[in-house]
Design a protein around this motif. Structure first.
Motif, PDB file in Angstrom:
ATOM      1  N   TYR A 142       8.795  37.546  26.738  1.00 17.26           N
ATOM      2  CA  TYR A 142       7.533  37.928  27.381  1.00 17.26           C
ATOM      3  C   TYR A 142       6.708  38.885  26.529  1.00 17.26           C
ATOM      4  O   TYR A 142       5.474  38.837  26.518  1.00 17.26           O
ATOM      5  CB  TYR A 142       7.806  38.559  28.760  1.00 17.26           C
ATOM      6  CG  TYR A 142       8.034  40.049  28.721  1.00 17.26           C
ATOM      7  CD1 TYR A 142       6.993  40.946  28.957  1.00 17.26           C
ATOM      8  CD2 TYR A 142       9.274  40.578  28.395  1.00 17.26           C
ATOM      9  CE1 TYR A 142       7.187  42.315  28.897  1.00 17.26           C
ATOM     10  CE2 TYR A 142       9.480  41.937  28.336  1.00 17.26           C
ATOM     11  CZ  TYR A 142       8.432  42.807  28.585  1.00 17.26           C
ATOM     12  OH  TYR A 142       8.623  44.163  28.499  1.00 17.26           O
ATOM     13  N   TRP A 199       2.710  41.778  34.172  1.00 18.26           N
ATOM     14  CA  TRP A 199       2.292  40.532  33.524  1.00 18.26           C
ATOM     15  C   TRP A 199       2.274  39.438  34.581  1.00 18.26           C
ATOM     16  O   TRP A 199       3.273  39.215  35.253  1.00 18.26           O
ATOM     17  CB  TRP A 199       3.268  40.145  32.417  1.00 18.26           C
ATOM     18  CG  TRP A 199       3.259  41.037  31.219  1.00 18.26           C
ATOM     19  CD1 TRP A 199       4.034  42.142  31.008  1.00 18.26           C
ATOM     20  CD2 TRP A 199       2.455  40.895  30.052  1.00 18.26           C
ATOM     21  NE1 TRP A 199       3.753  42.697  29.779  1.00 18.26           N
ATOM     22  CE2 TRP A 199       2.784  41.946  29.174  1.00 18.26           C
ATOM     23  CE3 TRP A 199       1.466  39.978  29.660  1.00 18.26           C
ATOM     24  CZ2 TRP A 199       2.177  42.105  27.929  1.00 18.26           C
ATOM     25  CZ3 TRP A 199       0.863  40.135  28.427  1.00 18.26           C
ATOM     26  CH2 TRP A 199       1.224  41.187  27.584  1.00 18.26           C
ATOM     27  N   HIS A 228       1.652  35.393  35.207  1.00 17.35           N
ATOM     28  CA  HIS A 228       1.583  34.112  34.496  1.00 17.35           C
ATOM     29  C   HIS A 228       1.513  32.969  35.497  1.00 17.35           C
ATOM     30  O   HIS A 228       2.331  32.911  36.423  1.00 17.35           O
ATOM     31  CB  HIS A 228       2.817  33.919  33.607  1.00 17.35           C
ATOM     32  CG  HIS A 228       3.028  35.028  32.621  1.00 17.35           C
ATOM     33  ND1 HIS A 228       2.320  35.129  31.451  1.00 17.35           N
ATOM     34  CD2 HIS A 228       3.865  36.098  32.646  1.00 17.35           C
ATOM     35  CE1 HIS A 228       2.721  36.207  30.781  1.00 17.35           C
ATOM     36  NE2 HIS A 228       3.643  36.812  31.485  1.00 17.35           N
ATOM     37  N   LEU A 266       5.938  30.164  28.374  1.00 17.67           N
ATOM     38  CA  LEU A 266       5.042  31.094  27.692  1.00 17.67           C
ATOM     39  C   LEU A 266       4.362  30.442  26.494  1.00 17.67           C
ATOM     40  O   LEU A 266       3.182  30.705  26.221  1.00 17.67           O
ATOM     41  CB  LEU A 266       5.812  32.346  27.247  1.00 17.67           C
ATOM     42  CG  LEU A 266       4.975  33.479  26.666  1.00 17.67           C
ATOM     43  CD1 LEU A 266       3.925  33.959  27.659  1.00 17.67           C
ATOM     44  CD2 LEU A 266       5.857  34.656  26.242  1.00 17.67           C
ATOM     45  N   ILE A 279       1.519  28.469  27.900  1.00 17.85           N
ATOM     46  CA  ILE A 279       0.492  29.328  28.497  1.00 17.85           C
ATOM     47  C   ILE A 279      -0.392  29.949  27.421  1.00 17.85           C
ATOM     48  O   ILE A 279      -1.621  29.911  27.498  1.00 17.85           O
ATOM     49  CB  ILE A 279       1.154  30.426  29.354  1.00 17.85           C
ATOM     50  CG1 ILE A 279       1.738  29.835  30.634  1.00 17.85           C
ATOM     51  CG2 ILE A 279       0.148  31.516  29.701  1.00 17.85           C
ATOM     52  CD1 ILE A 279       2.599  30.803  31.411  1.00 17.85           C
ATOM     53  N   SER A 317      -4.380  28.860  26.599  1.00 16.14           N
ATOM     54  CA  SER A 317      -5.421  29.843  26.916  1.00 16.14           C
ATOM     55  C   SER A 317      -6.397  30.040  25.769  1.00 16.14           C
ATOM     56  O   SER A 317      -7.514  30.519  25.979  1.00 16.14           O
ATOM     57  CB  SER A 317      -4.786  31.184  27.297  1.00 16.14           C
ATOM     58  OG  SER A 317      -4.155  31.786  26.178  1.00 16.14           O
ATOM     59  N   SER A 322      -2.983  33.475  32.313  1.00 18.27           N
ATOM     60  CA  SER A 322      -2.098  34.631  32.151  1.00 18.27           C
ATOM     61  C   SER A 322      -2.943  35.879  31.987  1.00 18.27           C
ATOM     62  O   SER A 322      -4.008  35.837  31.369  1.00 18.27           O
ATOM     63  CB  SER A 322      -1.213  34.429  30.905  1.00 18.27           C
ATOM     64  OG  SER A 322      -0.405  35.543  30.671  1.00 18.27           O
ATOM     65  N   SER A 332      -6.660  39.630  29.202  1.00 21.97           N
ATOM     66  CA  SER A 332      -6.157  38.293  28.955  1.00 21.97           C
ATOM     67  C   SER A 332      -6.704  37.818  27.608  1.00 21.97           C
ATOM     68  O   SER A 332      -7.415  38.565  26.927  1.00 21.97           O
ATOM     69  CB  SER A 332      -6.568  37.341  30.071  1.00 21.97           C
ATOM     70  OG  SER A 332      -5.925  36.088  29.910  1.00 21.97           O
TER      71      SER A 332
END
Length: 466
Positions: free
Chosen positions: A108, A257, A259, A264, A267, A271, A286, A313
């Motif tokens: 993370y 955080w 999500h 991850l 994500i 993004s 996220s 973000s």
């Protein structure tokens, strides 16, 4: 929070303190205990002080000596920081554990580098882990503004001056040497300040590509990296003013955080790479929540019955680049509509997850990568100047990203020299001072002796670094 806006939402707390996170994960995922232990052993190898000192040493040793070491492959043999830096966080985690939520939790923190786990090296993730999780984070009483308030008087007592709104438009050179800076960019307001030494923390790309003549900039050994290392991604920022105390609103000192997913890698990649209108058509992928009001013990005396919330973000610069020219607050209705749509998307999710905030919002302002570009003068609105992916942390690149520019009279400091983060920037300033004072290796020893006189010997070797 994983899958935050779906019925399958999961929440995990990250513990801080020596081995606390590792022990917590073993309790939560007992079937993966062996893999968790082996992964944390890798982290401890990567952030071993001997290895990180070798990383710093490459920035102080002469370049010719670095090349000799690299020819024989010694940096990777002598330093686990470099040996493990060849592995991505994604590869290291997936080779040790299989549970998808566990993989997410172990990786993370790579989101803090604004890069997906496949492009963050294990060694830099290990540094962030030990700095934040093993030893815990801290917050300056009075807020971040206390840092300049405290350091400016020290600079001025030493005969220095700190100038505001003094934009450097050019680094002055004569005969290939740096001789000062030009402040201002209008003919009737330009001021040339001459000095035998110029230290730039404007970022290496800004310095070499924008502030120096190309014929001079090309003399720097770091010049080839200006094209191979990209600018970092930028941020969407949503700053919220709230009525009520942190206690009343349920705000805590913890960072959160959030999500909308449980992969991850996917994500972070989507993004910044997916068509932006597609991103806006669903919950924002996220974001990160932090409340300075809840962290700062002096807040309630300074701002009673008020709180703040900072939300960050990522977003692609390309979605906003058409507005990079106009100054702030003059970018037009289309720009405001886009950034406010993002802000509203995020606010709706936050108030759904934390309903106490919904009727307490007094003020909202939204910033984009071009906001960062304006205020920090970074390329493409990058939050961290150079991107923090694996390409910049090998021994060859690390040796070139050093305080010495290779141009007489010019030195570098700041996050391009080491990495992002307040502590890293302190280290970069220390390395820069070591070279300018011609105490390349002795300054560290002198600082250690001063610490010993004032506070005694450190309890453990890690206390020398954190």
């Amino acid at each position: 929070m994983l899958d935050a806006m779906s019925p399958s939402r999961r929440e995990y707390t990250i513990s801080s303190g020596p081995d606390a996170f590792e022990n917590q994960l073993i309790k939560q995922f007992p079937d993966e205990a062996q893999g968790i232990k082996e992964f944390f052993r890798l982290l401890k190898r990567a952030y071993n002080p001997r290895g990180t000192m070798a990383w710093f040493a490459t920035k102080l040793l002469p370049l010719w000596f670095n090349k000799v070491l690299q020819f024989f492959g010694l940096p990777r043999l002598l330093s686990d920081f470099y040996a493990l830096g060849e592995r991505s966080v994604k590869e290291a985690i997936e080779s040790h554990v299989k549970n998808k939520d566990l993989q997410f939790l172990l990786s993370y923190s790579t989101a803090g580098f604004l890069a997906p786990p496949s492009r963050v090296c294990l060694s830099t993730m290990a540094l962030l882990h030990v700095h934040c999780c093993e030893y815990g984070s801290c917050y300056p009483v009075g807020g971040a503004s206390e840092m300049p308030y405290r350091i400016v008087p020290v600079i001025e007592r030493s005969g220095g001056r700190v100038l505001m709104k003094a934009n450097v438009s050019q680094i002055l050179t004569e005969g290939g040497k740096v001789v000062g800076v030009r402040v201002g960019n209008k003919e009737n307001s330009m001021v040339d300040i001459h000095a035998p030494i110029v230290i730039s923390d404007a970022g290496m790309q800004n310095t070499l590509l924008d502030l120096l003549p190309e014929r001079v900039a090309k003399k720097s050994p770091a010049w080839p990296l200006m094209k191979t290392i990209k600018p970092s991604y930028g941020n969407i920022s949503v700053f919220v003013g709230l009525r009520g105390t942190p206690e009343e609103l349920g705000l805590t000192a913890q960072n959160i955080w959030i999500h909308n997913g449980s992969d991850l890698q996917k994500i972070v990649t989507e993004s910044v790479a997916a068509p932006f209108q597609d991103v806006l058509a669903k919950p924002y992928p996220s974001f990160f929540l932090s409340s300075s009001a809840a962290k700062d013990p002096s807040w309630k005396n300074r701002y009673p019955d008020r709180s703040t919330l900072s939300i960050l973000s990522t977003a692609p610069y390309s979605a906003f680049s058409q507005w990079s020219g106009p100054s702030t607050k003059k970018r037009g209705d289309d720009y405001n509509a886009l950034k406010n749509a993002i802000g509203q998307n995020i606010i709706e999710q936050v108030t759904t997850l934390f309903p106490k905030l919904k009727n307490a919002i007094d003020y909202v302002t939204v910033g984009s990568p071009v906001t960062i570009e304006h205020y920090l003068s970074t390329r493409e609105g990058g939050t961290y100047n150079m991107e923090h992916d694996m390409t910049r942390f090998g021994p060859e690149q690390s040796a070139l990203l050093r305080p010495e520019s290779g141009i007489e009279g010019l030195y570098f400091t700041g996050q391009d020299v080491i990495t992002c983060g307040f502590a890293s920037c302190l280290y970069s300033g220390f390395l820069c001072a070591s070279i300018i004072l011609k105490k390349r290796y002795r300054l560290l020893w002198e600082l250690f002796n001063l610490h010993r006189k004032l506070y005694g010997l450190p309890e453990g070797r890690n206390d020398l670094f954190f």
